[in-house]
Design an enzyme around this catalytic site. Structure first.
Site, PDB file in Angstrom:
ATOM      1  N   ARG A 136       0.877   5.752  -1.253  1.00 61.70           N
ATOM      2  CA  ARG A 136       0.282   7.533  -0.469  1.00 61.70           C
ATOM      3  C   ARG A 136       0.396   6.798   1.687  1.00 61.70           C
ATOM      4  O   ARG A 136       0.573   5.142   1.325  1.00 61.70           O
ATOM      5  CB  ARG A 136      -0.868   7.678  -0.817  1.00 61.70           C
ATOM      6  CG  ARG A 136      -2.283   6.908   0.258  1.00 61.70           C
ATOM      7  CD  ARG A 136      -3.481   7.703  -0.264  1.00 61.70           C
ATOM      8  NE  ARG A 136      -5.263   6.821  -0.040  1.00 61.70           N
ATOM      9  CZ  ARG A 136      -5.495   7.164   0.011  1.00 61.70           C
ATOM     10  NH1 ARG A 136      -5.703   8.389  -0.922  1.00 61.70           N
ATOM     11  NH2 ARG A 136      -7.305   6.419   0.606  1.00 61.70           N
TER      12      ARG A 136
ATOM     13  N   TYR B 151     -14.906  -1.864   8.581  1.00 66.60           N
ATOM     14  CA  TYR B 151     -13.417  -1.573   9.287  1.00 66.60           C
ATOM     15  C   TYR B 151     -13.425  -1.708  10.546  1.00 66.60           C
ATOM     16  O   TYR B 151     -12.054  -2.648  10.691  1.00 66.60           O
ATOM     17  CB  TYR B 151     -13.397  -0.738   8.903  1.00 66.60           C
ATOM     18  CG  TYR B 151     -12.597   0.555   9.048  1.00 66.60           C
ATOM     19  CD1 TYR B 151     -11.339  -0.179   8.268  1.00 66.60           C
ATOM     20  CD2 TYR B 151     -12.399   1.665  10.272  1.00 66.60           C
ATOM     21  CE1 TYR B 151      -9.958   1.064   8.227  1.00 66.60           C
ATOM     22  CE2 TYR B 151     -11.058   1.681  10.720  1.00 66.60           C
ATOM     23  CZ  TYR B 151     -10.086   1.812   9.337  1.00 66.60           C
ATOM     24  OH  TYR B 151      -8.584   2.291   9.583  1.00 66.60           O
ATOM     25  N   ALA B 152     -13.946  -1.687  11.143  1.00 65.52           N
ATOM     26  CA  ALA B 152     -13.958  -1.890  12.660  1.00 65.52           C
ATOM     27  C   ALA B 152     -13.765  -3.438  12.862  1.00 65.52           C
ATOM     28  O   ALA B 152     -12.808  -3.334  13.728  1.00 65.52           O
ATOM     29  CB  ALA B 152     -14.871  -1.457  13.829  1.00 65.52           C
TER      30      ALA B 152
ATOM     31  N   GLY C  70       0.531  -1.325  -0.040  1.00 65.12           N
ATOM     32  CA  GLY C  70       0.511   0.479   0.023  1.00 65.12           C
ATOM     33  C   GLY C  70       1.266   1.261   0.261  1.00 65.12           C
ATOM     34  O   GLY C  70      -0.028   2.125   0.622  1.00 65.12           O
TER      35      GLY C  70
ATOM     36  N   LYS D 158      -9.962  -4.230  11.781  1.00 66.57           N
ATOM     37  CA  LYS D 158      -8.718  -3.813  12.745  1.00 66.57           C
ATOM     38  C   LYS D 158      -9.076  -3.846  14.323  1.00 66.57           C
ATOM     39  O   LYS D 158      -7.939  -4.270  15.035  1.00 66.57           O
ATOM     40  CB  LYS D 158      -8.939  -1.974  12.745  1.00 66.57           C
ATOM     41  CG  LYS D 158      -9.212  -1.570  11.931  1.00 66.57           C
ATOM     42  CD  LYS D 158      -6.988  -1.703  10.516  1.00 66.57           C
ATOM     43  CE  LYS D 158      -6.826  -1.022   9.308  1.00 66.57           C
ATOM     44  NZ  LYS D 158      -5.887  -1.766   8.808  1.00 66.57           N
TER      45      LYS D 158
END
Length: 278
Positions: free
Chosen positions: A16, A158-159, A13, A162
């Site tokens: 950026r 997403y949560a 990744g 992660k």
């Protein structure tokens, strides 16, 4: 300087954000880089690759979908063929996913976020660990998030991903410690491009106009003392003005990757300027 001299680091990744900052910092510390993203390799080479060269090192650039096992295996194999070994694996790549309540999510959307944010880590570690185990040395640096420790409404996929990264970090650390391989996670602050995207997506989801003045809560730079950041008053909660940058995360990654951190493993380290303190 030179804390990573001649060490080989694979960073995903890297076009950026946190991964790009890591590539710059690792190169300045003497590491040799293998970097990837979804953009064409010549484009990655012209941006992050150029920054690595400016720092005095070199970078292999790959176009890799890190949720695809064959592509990950090919990237790792080519890196090993070019450099002979891999010392550091940093599967940084991640996507925020859609801003939706869970009942509005499509199964395909849920699966895509977990594939990019979690499966990619599994695949990168699985591909690189055999050579690390053979050499009995290595560093794995995963990226979780402050959301890995607390809820984030409208972002269940997403949560979940992660939070899972922290569990994977601890479990893998227990598995590979006997081979002198450490595994840690960084919970970084935001980076401006991602924060802008999230703030705009939330406004669109709730049907409100996106106000750039409101975005001052998210972007780096001085903030009025009475502004609210993620639901908390800045002065009352102990935040520093910039709630953790990509450079802060990269500096922590250098320490974790260095020989100084030989007994530092199974940890999830916060760098978001006090946004989480546990």
């Amino acid at each position: 300087m030179g804390r990573l001299k001649n060490k080989v680091a694979l960073i995903t990744g890297a076009a950026r954000g946190h991964a790009q900052a890591m590539a710059r910092r690792f190169a300045a510390e003497g590491a040799l880089l293998a970097i990837c993203d979804l953009c064409p390799p010549e484009e990655l080479d012209a941006t992050t690759g150029a920054q690595v060269r400016e720092a005095g090192s070199r970078a292999l650039c790959f176009r890799t979908d890190v949720s695809d096992e064959q592509q990950v295996n090919e990237m790792v194999a080519r890196t090993l063929a070019e450099y002979g070994h891999i010392d550091i694996v940093a599967p940084v790549v991640g996507i925020a996913g859609p801003t939706k309540d869970l009942w509005d999510l499509e199964l395909a959307e849920w699966k895509q976020v977990l594939a990019v944010n979690l499966d990619s880590i599994f695949l990168c570690c699985k591909a690189a660990l055999p050579s690390m185990i053979e050499r009995r040395r290595g560093r794995i640096i995963m990226f979780s998030s402050p959301t890995g420790k607390q809820p984030l409404a409208h972002r269940s996929s997403y949560a979940t991903s992660k939070m899972a990264v922290i569990g994977l970090t601890r479990t893998l650390a227990a598995e590979v410690g006997r081979y002198n391989i450490t595994v840690n996670a960084i919970c970084p602050g935001g980076h401006s491009a991602r924060d802008h995207e999230l703030a705009k997506a939330f406004a669109e989801y709730v049907g409100e106009p996106f106000d750039e003045d409101t975005y001052i809560n998210y972007r780096p730079g001085p903030k009025p003392a009475n502004k609210v950041l993620c639901g908390h008053w800045l002065q009352a909660e102990g935040y520093v003005q910039d709630h953790g940058t990509s450079d802060d995360a990269a500096a922590m990654a250098v320490f974790i990757a260095s020989d100084e951190a030989g007994s530092f493993t199974g940890q999830d380290v916060n760098t978001p300027g006090g946004y989480v303190m546990w």
